[in-house]
Scaffold this motif. Structure first.
Motif, short mmCIF file in Angstrom:
data_model
loop_
_atom_site.label_atom_id
_atom_site.label_comp_id
_atom_site.label_asym_id
_atom_site.label_seq_id
_atom_site.Cartn_x
_atom_site.Cartn_y
_atom_site.Cartn_z
N GLU A 128 -6.67 4.56 -8.03
CA GLU A 128 -7.97 5.20 -8.29
C GLU A 128 -8.09 5.56 -9.76
O GLU A 128 -9.16 5.44 -10.36
CB GLU A 128 -8.14 6.43 -7.41
CG GLU A 128 -8.29 6.10 -5.93
CD GLU A 128 -8.48 7.34 -5.09
OE1 GLU A 128 -9.35 8.17 -5.44
OE2 GLU A 128 -7.76 7.49 -4.08
N SER B 93 -2.25 2.47 -4.98
CA SER B 93 -2.04 3.90 -4.76
C SER B 93 -3.31 4.67 -5.08
O SER B 93 -4.36 4.08 -5.36
CB SER B 93 -0.86 4.41 -5.60
OG SER B 93 -1.10 4.18 -6.97
N GLY B 94 -3.20 6.01 -5.07
CA GLY B 94 -4.36 6.87 -5.27
C GLY B 94 -4.53 7.31 -6.71
O GLY B 94 -4.49 6.51 -7.64
N HIS C 104 0.86 -1.18 0.00
CA HIS C 104 0.00 0.00 0.00
C HIS C 104 0.90 1.24 0.00
O HIS C 104 1.60 1.50 0.98
CB HIS C 104 -0.91 0.00 1.23
CG HIS C 104 -1.83 -1.18 1.29
ND1 HIS C 104 -3.07 -1.18 0.68
CD2 HIS C 104 -1.70 -2.39 1.88
CE1 HIS C 104 -3.66 -2.34 0.89
NE2 HIS C 104 -2.85 -3.10 1.61
N VAL D 178 1.18 4.44 0.73
CA VAL D 178 0.50 5.45 1.53
C VAL D 178 1.45 6.60 1.85
O VAL D 178 2.68 6.46 1.77
CB VAL D 178 -0.05 4.84 2.84
CG1 VAL D 178 -1.16 3.83 2.53
CG2 VAL D 178 1.07 4.16 3.63
N ASP D 179 0.85 7.72 2.24
CA ASP D 179 1.65 8.91 2.54
C ASP D 179 2.05 8.93 4.01
O ASP D 179 1.81 9.90 4.74
CB ASP D 179 0.85 10.16 2.18
CG ASP D 179 1.73 11.40 2.07
OD1 ASP D 179 2.96 11.23 1.96
OD2 ASP D 179 1.19 12.52 2.07
N ASP D 180 2.65 7.84 4.44
CA ASP D 180 3.04 7.67 5.84
C ASP D 180 4.32 6.83 5.86
O ASP D 180 4.29 5.63 5.58
CB ASP D 180 1.92 6.98 6.62
CG ASP D 180 2.20 6.87 8.11
OD1 ASP D 180 3.27 6.36 8.48
OD2 ASP D 180 1.33 7.28 8.90
N LEU E 89 -5.36 4.90 6.16
CA LEU E 89 -4.31 5.85 5.80
C LEU E 89 -4.58 6.42 4.41
O LEU E 89 -5.34 5.84 3.62
CB LEU E 89 -2.94 5.17 5.84
CG LEU E 89 -2.52 4.62 7.21
CD1 LEU E 89 -1.27 3.76 7.07
CD2 LEU E 89 -2.28 5.76 8.19
N THR E 90 -3.94 7.52 4.10
CA THR E 90 -4.14 8.19 2.81
C THR E 90 -3.18 7.62 1.77
O THR E 90 -1.96 7.62 1.97
CB THR E 90 -3.91 9.70 2.94
OG1 THR E 90 -4.80 10.23 3.92
CG2 THR E 90 -4.15 10.40 1.61
N TYR E 91 -3.75 7.17 0.65
CA TYR E 91 -2.90 6.72 -0.45
C TYR E 91 -2.25 7.93 -1.12
O TYR E 91 -2.84 9.00 -1.22
CB TYR E 91 -3.72 5.95 -1.49
CG TYR E 91 -4.03 4.53 -1.10
CD1 TYR E 91 -3.01 3.60 -0.98
CD2 TYR E 91 -5.34 4.13 -0.87
CE1 TYR E 91 -3.29 2.28 -0.63
CE2 TYR E 91 -5.63 2.81 -0.52
CZ TYR E 91 -4.60 1.90 -0.40
OH TYR E 91 -4.88 0.60 -0.05
N ARG E 92 -1.02 7.74 -1.58
CA ARG E 92 -0.35 8.80 -2.31
C ARG E 92 -0.98 8.99 -3.67
O ARG E 92 -1.23 8.05 -4.41
CB ARG E 92 1.13 8.44 -2.50
CG ARG E 92 2.11 9.01 -1.49
CD ARG E 92 2.32 10.51 -1.65
NE ARG E 92 2.50 10.91 -3.04
CZ ARG E 92 3.66 10.83 -3.70
NH1 ARG E 92 4.74 10.41 -3.08
NH2 ARG E 92 3.74 11.20 -4.96
N ASP E 93 -1.24 10.24 -4.03
CA ASP E 93 -1.65 10.61 -5.37
C ASP E 93 -0.43 11.06 -6.16
O ASP E 93 0.65 11.33 -5.60
CB ASP E 93 -2.66 11.76 -5.33
CG ASP E 93 -3.98 11.38 -4.67
OD1 ASP E 93 -4.36 10.20 -4.75
OD2 ASP E 93 -4.63 12.28 -4.08
#
Length: 359
Positions: free
Chosen positions: A134, A106-107, A28, A30-32, A51-55
């Motif tokens: 996405e 990812s995003g 995943h 993610v932005d972490d 958690l927020t996926y990286r765009d």
């Protein structure tokens, strides 16, 4: 018919499995940074991790420019080394390959930026075969399909795979044009082209255009391959938006791309096998001729100058082996020619269809 095409028409080829399973871990993106490090150390994130996926993950983050000095399976040691999570860079050399990942999530705008084939190839060589996001940038997605990676924007498909379900390949073909669907079916562009040369694919015929034709449409119509198995080329018109295969008059590439193409040729076709119409191929060394002066001390310590030199050597070896024209370096440094300028100035003729790599 060329000797190469005759040989390829005898090569065995088969469709990929019509069922897809997850055969590895899910990464995943993610932005972490901490969550990324946990995954790289062996801890899997649940699908509902929150958690927020990286765009906007660019190809330069997947394979930074210096990584593209490598042109073979070594690229599998480097995917995502330029990836930023929370302002940090958690991925290091070999960490993806050693992590046993088979899918990456990812995003938005996955694969934006430079259209470098090295990015999905690095992912593939690291063991990643499934790309979820996405939405996915067009050229990056095409490169994925051509190399045999599967892409999907439906996260419910990922849920089914993680649950252990075998998912129909058709789930990865939704919304794709007929040609792309068959490339996916055969497992990549090379395998698809083998099947195409053998008359095993069902390509849609040219769409008949209505109304006047532009000169560009007429050039494409004249070059449209109608039947690869028989060599039939040319049709009366070309419709804007139609997809198909075309016979080119000139093909060219620069030193960032030639070595990877040569490696693919030797791997997929065979080293020393004949090349179709080598007189129509032109190579250029016009990107890295001043690298020795421009490379940073840090990159030099990493041995990247010597690695980049292999691009030159591989390009020269392939050109010499097949008698291909190569515009290399001048005796005073710099390039003999810039690819797109030289092609227009000295090679291109009106009415020709020309394809080449540039950046």
């Amino acid at each position: 018919m060329s000797d190469l095409i005759g040989k390829l028409q005898q090569r065995e080829v088969s469709r990929r499995s019509q069922e897809v399973r997850l055969e590895g871990r899910v990464l995943h993106l993610v932005d972490d940074a901490e969550a990324m490090l946990q995954q790289l150390s062996g801890t899997d994130l649940p699908l509902d991790h929150g958690l927020t996926y990286r765009d906007n993950i660019s190809t330069d983050e997947i394979t930074p420019a210096y990584v593209c000095y490598y042109h073979d399976e070594t690229l599998g040691e480097f995917p995502y080394v330029g990836y930023s999570a929370g302002g940090e860079f958690p991925v290091t050399r070999n960490s993806i390959k050693e992590g046993g990942f088979a899918a990456a999530v990812s995003g938005k705008r996955r694969g934006k930026g430079s259209s470098r084939e090295a990015s999905p190839y690095a992912e593939l060589c690291a063991g990643i075969h499934l790309i979820f996001a996405e939405n996915i940038e067009r050229i990056y997605q095409q490169n994925c399909h051509n190399l045999g990676l599967l892409t999907c924007t439906d996260f419910s498909v990922l849920e089914r795979l993680v649950a252990g379900e075998s998912v129909p390949l058709d789930e990865f073909k939704k919304g794709k044009d007929p040609v792309t669907c068959q490339i996916i079916d055969w497992g990549g562009l090379f395998e698809f082209n083998l099947a195409r040369l053998q008359g095993k694919v069902d390509l849609p015929g040219p769409i008949a255009a209505t109304g006047p034709q532009t000169i560009t449409q007429k050039i494409f119509a004249r070059s449209r391959i109608i039947d690869s198995a028989t060599g039939q080329v040319g049709t009366d018109s070309a419709e804007i938006g139609d997809a198909g295969f075309f016979q080119t008059d000139i093909r060219f590439s620069h030193e960032y791309v030639t070595p990877m193409a040569a490696s693919f040729f030797e791997q997929k076709v065979g080293k020393g096998e004949p090349l179709t119409d080598p007189d129509s191929v032109i190579f250029f060394r016009d990107h890295l001729t001043f690298l020795e002066q421009a490379i940073t001390p840090e990159r030099r310590k990493m041995g990247l100058l010597q690695t980049a030199e292999q691009l030159k050597i591989k390009q020269e070896e392939f050109a010499n082996a097949y008698g291909i024209t190569l515009h290399g370096e001048t005796g005073l440094g710099g390039s003999e020619a810039i690819c797109h300028s030289k092609i227009i100035q000295d090679y291109a003729l009106p009415g020709q269809l020309i394809i080449g790599s540039d950046s």
